[in-house]
Design a protein around this motif. Structure first.
Motif, PDB file in Angstrom:
ATOM      1  N   ALA A  74       0.825  -1.197   0.000  1.00  0.00           N
ATOM      2  CA  ALA A  74       0.000   0.000   0.000  1.00  0.00           C
ATOM      3  C   ALA A  74       0.861   1.250   0.000  1.00  0.00           C
ATOM      4  O   ALA A  74       0.592   2.223  -0.715  1.00  0.00           O
ATOM      5  CB  ALA A  74      -0.917  -0.011   1.217  1.00  0.00           C
ATOM      6  N   LYS A 123      -9.472  -5.719  -6.085  1.00  0.00           N
ATOM      7  CA  LYS A 123      -8.380  -4.731  -6.025  1.00  0.00           C
ATOM      8  C   LYS A 123      -7.031  -5.349  -6.389  1.00  0.00           C
ATOM      9  O   LYS A 123      -6.034  -5.203  -5.677  1.00  0.00           O
ATOM     10  CB  LYS A 123      -8.315  -4.076  -4.642  1.00  0.00           C
ATOM     11  N   ASN A 143      -3.363  -4.026  -4.372  1.00  0.00           N
ATOM     12  CA  ASN A 143      -3.479  -2.625  -3.974  1.00  0.00           C
ATOM     13  C   ASN A 143      -3.444  -1.684  -5.165  1.00  0.00           C
ATOM     14  O   ASN A 143      -2.814  -0.625  -5.132  1.00  0.00           O
ATOM     15  CB  ASN A 143      -2.397  -2.258  -2.959  1.00  0.00           C
TER      16      ASN A 143
END
Length: 342
Positions: free
Chosen positions: A19, A238, A255
């Motif tokens: 992330a 995602k 991510n």
């Protein structure tokens, strides 16, 4: 610490690194070319499902515009005409409409151009993938409209795995490998990738609804690299999943947000562009496009959600025949932007 706790901690650390890498991706400078496409007076784009270029630089736009027609009072009702396919030359000048009033045009999902300059249209409502030759003549059909399927049709499994054939349920994209095998993202009603040989004969399919490796929330976009690896945009989870040519899971890039549109460049050092497309009911968030190497390394990102030039409203298509010259088709802003990356 118990083994389970070790595993959870490791997973959390990996997720955090991924992330942070996404957030810290360097910004890529770019410009949007004004009036890149010149439409004739009285002609407009609707929601742009697809945009693609051929080897001559001509631009093809598959757009959700026009007026659908339903014919009744016959043995079966027929519906068509909800989308149009336009061609522009490399300067953006309008050339022609292809497939006017086609039986297979209802809800534009994507247009792609193969290495031989054939034009492929994917229509989500008619469940058809249509191949036109470079002259615009119909060359191949995959899929069937519901009105053309025997009633009752063979029931589906309900898990998104689909049927072992070319009966699609809201397909979204198409790609090819070096041998000419055809890969269809059958990815909204179903959640699978279907493989056909170069003549359109069904080979196999993989995937179903789920979150595990090899499963999909949806498959919005697809690409195939020079080695035959298949990249599937699993936006609902995602991530982008990567498979070998026969559907064996290899890895996943996580991510990336709502990975709705992808494009893979050619050449010795290819890159993958992935759009974190903002949802149509919240056009003011997300929207950036990421540039990755094929090992998942983040190179950079550009753009954001919005309505102005250099901003994006639900990107559904990216063309990257040139690594630094992109065409981006937007559903939310009813347009195609030509981007120059620096």
């Amino acid at each position: 610490m118990k083994p389970m706790m070790h595993a959870l901690l490791a997973a959390a650390m990996i997720a955090g690194v991924s992330a942070n890498a996404q957030q810290e991706a360097p910004e890529i400078r770019f410009d949007s070319v004004p009036n890149a496409l010149q439409l004739p007076a009285g002609l407009y784009l609707g929601e742009v499902g697809g945009v693609a270029t051929n080897s001559h630089g001509d631009i093809f736009v598959y757009t959700r515009t026009s007026h659908p027609t339903i014919t009744i009072g016959t043995a079966r009702p027929f519906a068509h005409g909800g989308s149009k396919l336009y061609q522009f030359d490399r300067t953006g000048k309008f050339v022609r409409e292809i497939g006017k009033d086609s039986y297979g045009f209802m809800f534009a999902s994507q247009v792609r151009v193969d290495p031989a300059d054939n034009i492929w249209v994917v229509d989500e409502m008619t469940n058809m993938v249509i191949k036109f030759d470079p002259q615009g003549r119909l060359a191949m059909l995959l899929g069937r409209k519901a009105e053309a399927v025997n009633v009752p049709a063979k029931p589906t499994t309900g898990d998104g795995a689909g049927q072992p054939t070319d009966l699609f349920d809201r397909p979204t994209d198409v790609a090819w490998d070096a041998a000419g095998n055809i890969f269809v993202a059958d990815g909204v009603g179903n959640a699978r990738v279907a493989k056909f040989d170069k003549d359109g004969k069904f080979v196999k399919s993989w995937g179903k609804k789920g979150t595990a490796n090899g499963e999909f929330a949806n498959v919005r976009s697809i690409a195939v690299d020079a080695q035959g690896n298949v990249y599937a945009a699993d936006g609902g989870n995602k991530r982008v999943q990567v498979f070998d040519n026969n559907g064996a899971f290899k890895t996943a890039f996580t991510n990336l947000g709502n990975a709705q549109a992808m494009c893979l460049t050619k050449g010795a050092n290819p890159f993958l562009y992935v759009s974190n497309s903002n949802p149509p009911n919240d056009i003011d968030r997300d929207g950036e496009i990421y540039k990755l190497r094929l090992d998942g390394t983040m190179v950079g990102k550009f753009g954001k959600a919005g309505k102005l030039p250099k901003e994006f409203g639900t990107v559904n298509a990216i063309d990257c025949a040139n690594e630094n010259t992109l065409y981006v088709g937007e559903v939310g802003n009813l347009r195609v932007q030509k981007l120059m990356l620096h």
